[in-house]
Design an enzyme around this catalytic site. Structure first.
Site, PDB file in Angstrom:
ATOM      1  N   ASN A   7      61.444  58.463  27.382  1.00 20.50           N
ATOM      2  CA  ASN A   7      60.635  57.638  28.289  1.00 20.50           C
ATOM      3  C   ASN A   7      61.288  57.711  29.659  1.00 20.50           C
ATOM      4  OD1 ASN A   7      59.099  55.663  29.636  1.00 20.50           O
ATOM      5  ND2 ASN A   7      60.612  54.106  29.096  1.00 20.50           N
ATOM      6  N   GLY A   8      60.521  58.069  30.665  1.00 18.97           N
ATOM      7  CA  GLY A   8      61.084  58.169  32.014  1.00 18.97           C
ATOM      8  C   GLY A   8      60.594  59.425  32.711  1.00 18.97           C
TER       9      GLY A   8
ATOM     10  N   CYS B 286      56.432  55.245  28.651  1.00 19.86           N
ATOM     11  CA  CYS B 286      56.138  55.494  27.238  1.00 19.86           C
ATOM     12  C   CYS B 286      56.910  54.506  26.382  1.00 19.86           C
ATOM     13  CB  CYS B 286      56.581  56.904  26.879  1.00 19.86           C
ATOM     14  SG  CYS B 286      55.937  58.166  27.962  1.00 19.86           S
TER      15      CYS B 286
ATOM     16  N   LYS C  35      38.910  45.588  32.779  1.00 20.50           N
ATOM     17  CA  LYS C  35      39.969  46.333  33.461  1.00 20.50           C
ATOM     18  C   LYS C  35      39.428  47.622  34.058  1.00 20.50           C
ATOM     19  CE  LYS C  35      44.049  47.233  34.938  1.00 20.50           C
ATOM     20  NZ  LYS C  35      44.490  46.505  36.108  1.00 20.50           N
TER      21      LYS C  35
ATOM     22  N   TRP D  65      52.674  57.714  27.623  1.00 18.96           N
ATOM     23  CA  TRP D  65      51.875  57.506  28.823  1.00 18.96           C
ATOM     24  C   TRP D  65      52.130  58.734  29.677  1.00 18.96           C
ATOM     25  CZ3 TRP D  65      48.098  54.418  30.341  1.00 18.96           C
ATOM     26  CH2 TRP D  65      47.736  54.425  31.687  1.00 18.96           C
TER      27      TRP D  65
ATOM     28  N   LYS E 191      42.107  39.107  44.956  1.00 17.96           N
ATOM     29  CA  LYS E 191      42.925  38.548  43.866  1.00 17.96           C
ATOM     30  C   LYS E 191      42.584  37.067  43.635  1.00 17.96           C
ATOM     31  CE  LYS E 191      44.303  41.719  42.159  1.00 17.96           C
ATOM     32  NZ  LYS E 191      43.683  42.755  42.876  1.00 17.96           N
TER      33      LYS E 191
ATOM     34  N   GLU F 187      39.097  36.892  42.010  1.00  9.56           N
ATOM     35  CA  GLU F 187      38.854  37.436  40.669  1.00  9.56           C
ATOM     36  C   GLU F 187      39.597  36.690  39.571  1.00  9.56           C
ATOM     37  OE1 GLU F 187      40.257  41.384  39.481  1.00  9.56           O
ATOM     38  OE2 GLU F 187      41.367  41.467  41.372  1.00  9.56           O
TER      39      GLU F 187
ATOM     40  N   ARG G  90      52.655  50.248  26.041  1.00  7.95           N
ATOM     41  CA  ARG G  90      53.400  51.062  27.009  1.00  7.95           C
ATOM     42  C   ARG G  90      52.761  52.427  27.219  1.00  7.95           C
ATOM     43  NH1 ARG G  90      58.440  49.206  28.039  1.00  7.95           N
ATOM     44  NH2 ARG G  90      59.056  51.283  28.730  1.00  7.95           N
TER      45      ARG G  90
ATOM     46  N   GLU H 167      42.732  42.464  50.087  1.00  8.72           N
ATOM     47  CA  GLU H 167      43.264  42.468  48.717  1.00  8.72           C
ATOM     48  C   GLU H 167      43.661  41.056  48.282  1.00  8.72           C
ATOM     49  OE1 GLU H 167      44.562  43.688  44.931  1.00  8.72           O
ATOM     50  OE2 GLU H 167      43.032  44.319  46.363  1.00  8.72           O
TER      51      GLU H 167
ATOM     52  N   HIS I  74      33.327  35.863  66.139  1.00 10.23           N
ATOM     53  CA  HIS I  74      31.952  36.392  66.172  1.00 10.23           C
ATOM     54  C   HIS I  74      31.106  35.787  65.056  1.00 10.23           C
ATOM     55  CE1 HIS I  74      33.289  39.213  69.212  1.00 10.23           C
ATOM     56  NE2 HIS I  74      34.302  39.533  68.424  1.00 10.23           N
TER      57      HIS I  74
HETATM   58  C1  AGP Z   1      41.189  44.734  40.773  1.00  6.68           C
HETATM   59  O1  AGP Z   1      42.100  43.771  40.441  1.00  6.68           O
HETATM   60  C2  AGP Z   1      40.068  44.844  39.834  1.00  6.68           C
HETATM   61  N1  AGP Z   1      40.515  45.040  38.521  1.00  6.68           N
HETATM   62  C3  AGP Z   1      39.000  45.845  40.258  1.00  6.68           C
HETATM   63  O2  AGP Z   1      38.545  45.511  41.526  1.00  6.68           O
HETATM   64  C4  AGP Z   1      39.467  47.300  40.282  1.00  6.68           C
HETATM   65  O3  AGP Z   1      40.337  47.526  41.325  1.00  6.68           O
HETATM   66  C5  AGP Z   1      38.252  48.213  40.443  1.00  6.68           C
HETATM   67  O4  AGP Z   1      37.390  48.006  39.350  1.00  6.68           O
HETATM   68  C6  AGP Z   1      38.662  49.682  40.538  1.00  6.68           C
HETATM   69  O5  AGP Z   1      39.288  50.080  39.372  1.00  6.68           O
HETATM   70  P1  AGP Z   1      39.969  51.518  39.332  1.00  6.68           P
HETATM   71  O6  AGP Z   1      41.114  51.532  40.289  1.00  6.68           O
HETATM   72  O7  AGP Z   1      40.415  51.672  37.906  1.00  6.68           O
HETATM   73  O8  AGP Z   1      38.926  52.525  39.694  1.00  6.68           O
END
Ligand code: AGP
Length: 609
Positions: free
Chosen positions: A101-102, A2, A604, A75, A485, A488, A28, A481, A504
């Site tokens: 906050n915490g 927060c 996001k 938060w 990264k 994206e 935050r 993962e 394969h």
């Molecule tokens: C990951 O870096 C991306 N922003 C995206 O793949 C994300 O993980 C995916 O859209 C799922 O989001 P969520 O965890 O909010 O459901």
């Protein structure tokens, strides 16, 4: 995570200034907002759930009397994002107001103790115990005064906190205290400020005093006084001049939110080790009793599910099925039933594909469990039980700290399941728990010692046309993962698959200089992985490895490598091993001139199917 703020002005009203400063802390947390000011020995409070602008439109946060006040933007961690859980929280007598906050880990014991002494609680938060503890201390020793009552109260708190306290009985001061959560003072010409972060007061003053753990501060019109909580001794500390621009300050001096959030992982991992036992136990009980378990998510959260499927199987002998949420209905829509349990994972808690899979499963009476970073999100509302992972807001589109937090929660669930099922020896249990508790500092070491190395590697391969990411066992999830990264945020075409699959088909792509990233913990698959490295090397690939410090064999086979500390249990390995891959993507984006925080074509939270 927060945002708290407080100010003591020599003249003028505090509310408009607190309002503006909370706006600068809204990154935050934005679940609720509240302000308390003091005028003529009376507390005035305005608070409600929602974003600051929305609440201000209804309540007018500027229209409150008094030149001393505190404020909070939330938060949610304990208690849903509702008005009743919004800060400031007050005591029974409504003479003491607290913003915090915490995470107070022992809040339920303290609450019970205070209830037994006749206190009445209004909210579900951990924070409210602080107001009642101070009230009780003042009742027990009325002559001591507010600062001493706060000091005694903080001695009872386990966990992390930055608090600011005002009282109508001592209307000329604010008392603050800190343990782990950030707290900084701003020293102005005619005012003194306290805040979770510098951006809050930077447009007002660039003179800041950094508060250390275990310190209590009295703010008044004559300035600030710092004391040690344990022995009340006085600490003298001069303000430092902050050269940052307001924008840089929000990023705490980091150039981008993504790298700031990568660096926040030691702290966010520590938070995951403070989750409420009851919920971890409840979820592991549901998983233990389940007939079939689907782990459902998208993107990075899906990779956490993939890793978790190895953790649940290896530790607790529980088979689970990680499924891309966007494919769930097609793949299992007809078979999911009343005996099915869905563990849906989503940091935002709002991803449409994940919620659609949940809805389809609910319609067939399946049990829905949730893991999210957003308390109050749709996922928390549709889940039978959910866990809030407490990573704080993640601003960078690329998920980093939320991923490692998800993995830590999954590992803790797997451990509890293993305990329930008696599948692992106490020694192994203790070993993994000990390593889990050390993960925050392990990740800190990796960030501090390997960042420049990752920067060099990104520079060396900045013109590469495509990348492979390979791993075996649970490291397959780490490789996936790493691939996501790099794609994206640096827009580098990248392919990931279990290393055993390369012969394969995919190995046909290999030619001289083709970069192949290997994730190489020294676990049961280590020997076989060396064979996969040899296969790639024999065809001219450039081998980039993430290895354990003492792994001389793979180091000697690699063109480039970064190290993680030795002895990480296999099921925990995705947490430390993914960090260098997060950094590779970040530096590659910079090498290619892209803004890592706002990758093209992405959002996001993906709220459309
Ligand atoms: C990951 O870096 C991306 N922003 C995206 O793949 C994300 O993980 C995916 O859209 C799922 O989001 P969520 O965890 O909010 O459901």
């Amino acid at each position: 995570m927060c945002g708290i703020f407080g100010c003591v002005l020599t003249q003028g009203n505090a509310a408009p200034l607190i309002h503006e400063s909370l706006k600068r802390l809204e990154y935050r947390g934005y679940d609720s907002v509240g302000i308390t000011t003091l005028e003529n020995g009376v507390l005035f409070t305005k608070k409600d759930q929602g974003k600051i602008d929305d609440v201000h439109r209804i309540l007018n946060l500027d229209d409150m009397p008094g030149s001393i006040g505190i404020g909070h933007t939330r938060w949610a961690t304990h208690g849903a994002p509702l008005k009743v859980n919004a800060h400031p929280h007050v005591d029974c007598g409504k003479t003491i107001a607290v913003v915090h906050n915490g995470i107070i880990e022992n809040f339920s014991e303290l609450k019970q103790e205070l209830v037994n002494r006749g206190h009445v609680f209004a909210s579900k938060t951990d924070t409210e115990v602080v107001a009642h503890l101070i009230e009780q201390n003042l009742k027990d020793s009325p002559s001591t005064g507010l600062a001493e009552a706060v000091r005694e109260a903080t001695k009872r708190l386990d966990g992390s906190y930055a608090i600011a306290v005002v009282s109508s009985n001592e209307p000329d001061k604010i008392i603050c205290a800190r343990n782990e959560s950030p707290l900084v003072l701003g020293v102005g010409e005619n005012a003194i400020y306290c805040a979770s972060d510098i951006p809050a007061f930077l447009p007002l003053t660039n003179r800041a005093v950094f508060i250390k753990n275990g310190e209590l501060i009295v703010l008044s019109r004559s300035g600030y006084e710092i004391r040690k909580i344990h022995d009340n001794s006085v600490v003298t500390r001069e303000p430092e001049v902050i050269e940052w621009s307001p924008e840089a300050a929000v990023k705490q001096g980091y150039p981008h939110f993504m790298v700031k959030e990568i660096h926040e992982q030691p702290g966010t991992l520590r938070n995951t080790l403070r989750l409420q036992d009851d919920y971890l136990d409840l979820i592991s009980t549901f998983l233990d009793r389940a007939t079939e378990v689907f782990l459902v998510a998208c993107g990075t959260s899906y990779h956490a599910c993939l890793a978790a499927s190895y953790m649940f199987s290896k530790l607790a002998y529980l088979p689970t099925y990680p499924v891309y949420a966007s494919e769930f209905v097609e793949q299992h829509g007809k078979s999911v039933n009343i005996d099915s349990t869905i563990l849906a994972v989503s940091q935002s808690g709002e991803t449409a594909d994940t919620l659609a899979a949940v809805t389809a499963s609910q319609l067939r009476a399946a049990t829905i469990l949730g893991l999210t970073n957003a308390i109050g999100s749709t996922l928390t509302r549709v889940s039978r039980v959910y866990i809030g992972q407490q990573s704080g807001p993640e601003i960078g589109v690329a998920a980093t700290k939320t991923f490692t937090s998800q993995l830590s929660v999954m590992a803790q669930l797997a451990l509890r399941l293993a305990k329930k099922r008696g599948k692992v020896s106490q020694d192994e249990m203790d070993f993994i728990e000990e390593k889990l508790s050390k993960l925050p500092s392990t990740v800190e070491t990796i960030i501090n010692t390997q960042e420049s190395k990752m920067k060099q590697i990104a520079h060396k391969y900045k013109d590469a046309k495509v990348f492979f990411f390979l791993g075996r066992g649970v490291s397959t999830a780490t490789a996936y993962e790493g691939r996501l990264k790099l794609m994206e945020i640096a827009y580098v075409p990248s392919i990931a698959f279990p290393a055993g699959e390369s012969k394969h088909g995919p190995i046909s792509l290999i030619e001289a200089g083709f970069p192949v990233v290997f994730v190489c913990p020294k676990d049961g698959s280590h020997r076989t992985l060396i064979g996969n490295i040899m296969e790639m090397k024999a065809r001219g690939a450039s081998i980039i490895s993430v290895v354990e410090e003492d792994d001389e064999e793979i180091k000697s086979l690699s063109d480039d490598y970064v190290c993680v500390p030795c002895g990480i249990p296999e099921i925990l390995s995705p947490i430390p091993f993914v960090v260098p891959l997060q950094m590779l993507a970040y530096f590659m984006a910079l090498e290619r001139g892209y803004n890592p925080d706002m990758p093209r074509n992405l959002a996001k939270s993906v709220t459309v199917k």
